[in-house]
Write a protein that holds these residues in place. Structure first.
Motif, PDB file in Angstrom:
ATOM      1  N   TYR A  21      -6.647   0.211  -1.246  1.00 16.27           N
ATOM      2  CA  TYR A  21      -5.952   0.334   0.036  1.00 16.27           C
ATOM      3  C   TYR A  21      -6.552   1.407   0.929  1.00 16.27           C
ATOM      4  CZ  TYR A  21      -2.387  -2.680  -1.971  1.00 16.27           C
ATOM      5  OH  TYR A  21      -1.740  -3.749  -2.539  1.00 16.27           O
ATOM      6  N   GLY A  22      -7.358   2.304   0.368  1.00 21.51           N
ATOM      7  CA  GLY A  22      -7.899   3.386   1.172  1.00 21.51           C
ATOM      8  C   GLY A  22      -9.387   3.343   1.398  1.00 21.51           C
ATOM      9  N   VAL A  23     -10.120   2.664   0.490  1.00 26.80           N
ATOM     10  CA  VAL A  23     -11.575   2.722   0.558  1.00 26.80           C
ATOM     11  C   VAL A  23     -12.104   2.114   1.853  1.00 26.80           C
ATOM     12  CG1 VAL A  23     -11.933   0.538  -0.672  1.00 26.80           C
ATOM     13  CG2 VAL A  23     -13.685   2.323  -0.751  1.00 26.80           C
ATOM     14  N   PHE A  59       8.339   5.655   5.762  1.00 25.72           N
ATOM     15  CA  PHE A  59       8.694   5.188   4.421  1.00 25.72           C
ATOM     16  C   PHE A  59       8.676   6.334   3.431  1.00 25.72           C
ATOM     17  CE2 PHE A  59       7.377   3.858   0.203  1.00 25.72           C
ATOM     18  CZ  PHE A  59       8.316   2.891  -0.111  1.00 25.72           C
ATOM     19  N   HIS A  60       7.619   7.168   3.455  1.00 24.71           N
ATOM     20  CA  HIS A  60       7.512   8.250   2.483  1.00 24.71           C
ATOM     21  C   HIS A  60       8.480   9.386   2.766  1.00 24.71           C
ATOM     22  CE1 HIS A  60       3.492   6.292   1.809  1.00 24.71           C
ATOM     23  NE2 HIS A  60       3.960   6.392   0.592  1.00 24.71           N
ATOM     24  N   LEU A  61       8.874   9.555   4.014  1.00 20.35           N
ATOM     25  CA  LEU A  61       9.924  10.526   4.315  1.00 20.35           C
ATOM     26  C   LEU A  61      11.254  10.100   3.704  1.00 20.35           C
ATOM     27  CD1 LEU A  61       9.166  11.465   8.042  1.00 20.35           C
ATOM     28  CD2 LEU A  61       8.963  12.950   6.037  1.00 20.35           C
ATOM     29  N   PHE A 101      -3.879  12.872   4.170  1.00 21.76           N
ATOM     30  CA  PHE A 101      -2.588  13.351   4.678  1.00 21.76           C
ATOM     31  C   PHE A 101      -1.925  12.293   5.565  1.00 21.76           C
ATOM     32  CE2 PHE A 101      -5.202  17.092   3.863  1.00 21.76           C
ATOM     33  CZ  PHE A 101      -4.344  17.856   3.086  1.00 21.76           C
ATOM     34  N   ARG A 102      -2.743  11.630   6.383  1.00 21.61           N
ATOM     35  CA  ARG A 102      -2.194  10.609   7.280  1.00 21.61           C
ATOM     36  C   ARG A 102      -1.613   9.435   6.495  1.00 21.61           C
ATOM     37  NH1 ARG A 102      -6.576   9.330   9.472  1.00 21.61           N
ATOM     38  NH2 ARG A 102      -6.845   7.174   8.790  1.00 21.61           N
ATOM     39  N   GLN A 103      -2.203   9.133   5.352  1.00 20.52           N
ATOM     40  CA  GLN A 103      -1.779   7.988   4.557  1.00 20.52           C
ATOM     41  C   GLN A 103      -0.334   8.115   4.074  1.00 20.52           C
ATOM     42  OE1 GLN A 103      -3.003   5.167   4.107  1.00 20.52           O
ATOM     43  NE2 GLN A 103      -1.923   4.330   2.345  1.00 20.52           N
ATOM     44  N   VAL A 104       0.108   9.329   3.791  1.00 20.28           N
ATOM     45  CA  VAL A 104       1.463   9.511   3.254  1.00 20.28           C
ATOM     46  C   VAL A 104       2.426  10.092   4.286  1.00 20.28           C
ATOM     47  CG1 VAL A 104       0.651   9.747   0.889  1.00 20.28           C
ATOM     48  CG2 VAL A 104       0.861  11.784   2.319  1.00 20.28           C
ATOM     49  N   GLN A 108       0.825  -1.215   0.000  1.00 23.70           N
ATOM     50  CA  GLN A 108       0.000   0.000   0.000  1.00 23.70           C
ATOM     51  C   GLN A 108       0.856   1.260   0.000  1.00 23.70           C
ATOM     52  OE1 GLN A 108       0.552  -1.840   2.636  1.00 23.70           O
ATOM     53  NE2 GLN A 108       0.753  -0.602   4.473  1.00 23.70           N
ATOM     54  N   LEU A 109       2.111   1.148   0.392  1.00 19.14           N
ATOM     55  CA  LEU A 109       2.990   2.316   0.451  1.00 19.14           C
ATOM     56  C   LEU A 109       3.403   2.794  -0.934  1.00 19.14           C
ATOM     57  CD1 LEU A 109       5.283   1.182   3.404  1.00 19.14           C
ATOM     58  CD2 LEU A 109       3.453   2.876   3.489  1.00 19.14           C
ATOM     59  N   THR A 110       3.382   1.901  -1.919  1.00 23.06           N
ATOM     60  CA  THR A 110       3.828   2.264  -3.264  1.00 23.06           C
ATOM     61  C   THR A 110       2.728   2.107  -4.306  1.00 23.06           C
ATOM     62  OG1 THR A 110       4.654   0.014  -3.623  1.00 23.06           O
ATOM     63  CG2 THR A 110       6.215   1.629  -2.739  1.00 23.06           C
TER      64      THR A 110
END
Length: 206
Positions: free
Chosen positions: A166-168, A199-201, A192-195, A158-160
């Protein structure tokens, strides 16, 4: 996923049903500790055990308090060593009283497969609203290997992924369990919380 778990509930004969993932290593006497918790806390409709994700160790981590039932214990540290009452569960190490789980409708099969994100949190909130309680028992522990493929990860990480699958489930959870402004804030804050992750940092191009 949720249909399979409901099938397990319907076909089981015991009073207590234990759900685990297929990519786990149980600590010794996992079954005994789940049953002990149910016997010691008769009011518990569910018992959730310690889950050690890759790289985690057991720690004495207290839960954060939140007045909103929607938000409460969503970030509960399931690697904690502190036994407590909780308002959330993680389904890879979860035992439930069969009749009580069936009386509230089991697990919601409307969560879209294969991810079904937040389905166990929705179950927990529904159990609490029906007057049930959930006990966190760290003695009933597992190592979760978090296999990189198969099951809920059959579409990748879900990170990539930009897939809405992954969000619904998170939006559906908020619509089902939220009330008033708490639901609106949750829905607006979710993208906003999702990213906002480590990992995304480290991988901002994703």
């Amino acid at each position: 996923l949720t249909r399979a778990m409901n099938t397990g509930l319907l076909q089981s004969r015991g009073d207590v049903v234990l759900f685990v993932d297929d990519d786990i290593i149980p600590f010794p006497q996992l079954l005994v500790h789940h049953l002990d918790a149910h016997n010691c806390f008769q009011e518990a409709g569910a018992v959730v055990g310690m889950v050690l994700q890759p790289g985690q160790n057991p720690c004495a981590l207290p839960a954060r308090t939140n007045r909103s039932l929607l938000w409460r214990d969503l970030d509960f540290p399931f690697n904690s060593t502190l036994e407590s009452w909780v308002d959330n569960v993680i389904a890879c190490n979860l035992s439930v009283k069969r009749q009580q789980a069936l009386s509230i409708g089991g697990f919601d099969e409307a969560f879209p497969p294969p991810v079904a994100f937040r389905f166990e949190s929705e179950f927990a909130k529904r159990l609490i609203r029906a007057g049930g309680r959930i006990r966190f028992s760290p003695a009933a522990a597992i190592y979760h290997l978090a296999a990189s493929s198969g099951g809920t990860r059959s579409l990748g990480s879900q990170l990539t992924s930009a897939s809405p699958r992954y969000g619904v489930g998170d939006f559906y959870f908020a619509l089902r369990c939220g009330r008033g402004w708490y639901r609106i804030i949750y829905l607006l804050y979710r993208p906003f919380r999702q990213v906002r992750t480590r990992f995304h940092l480290r991988h901002p191009w994703w």
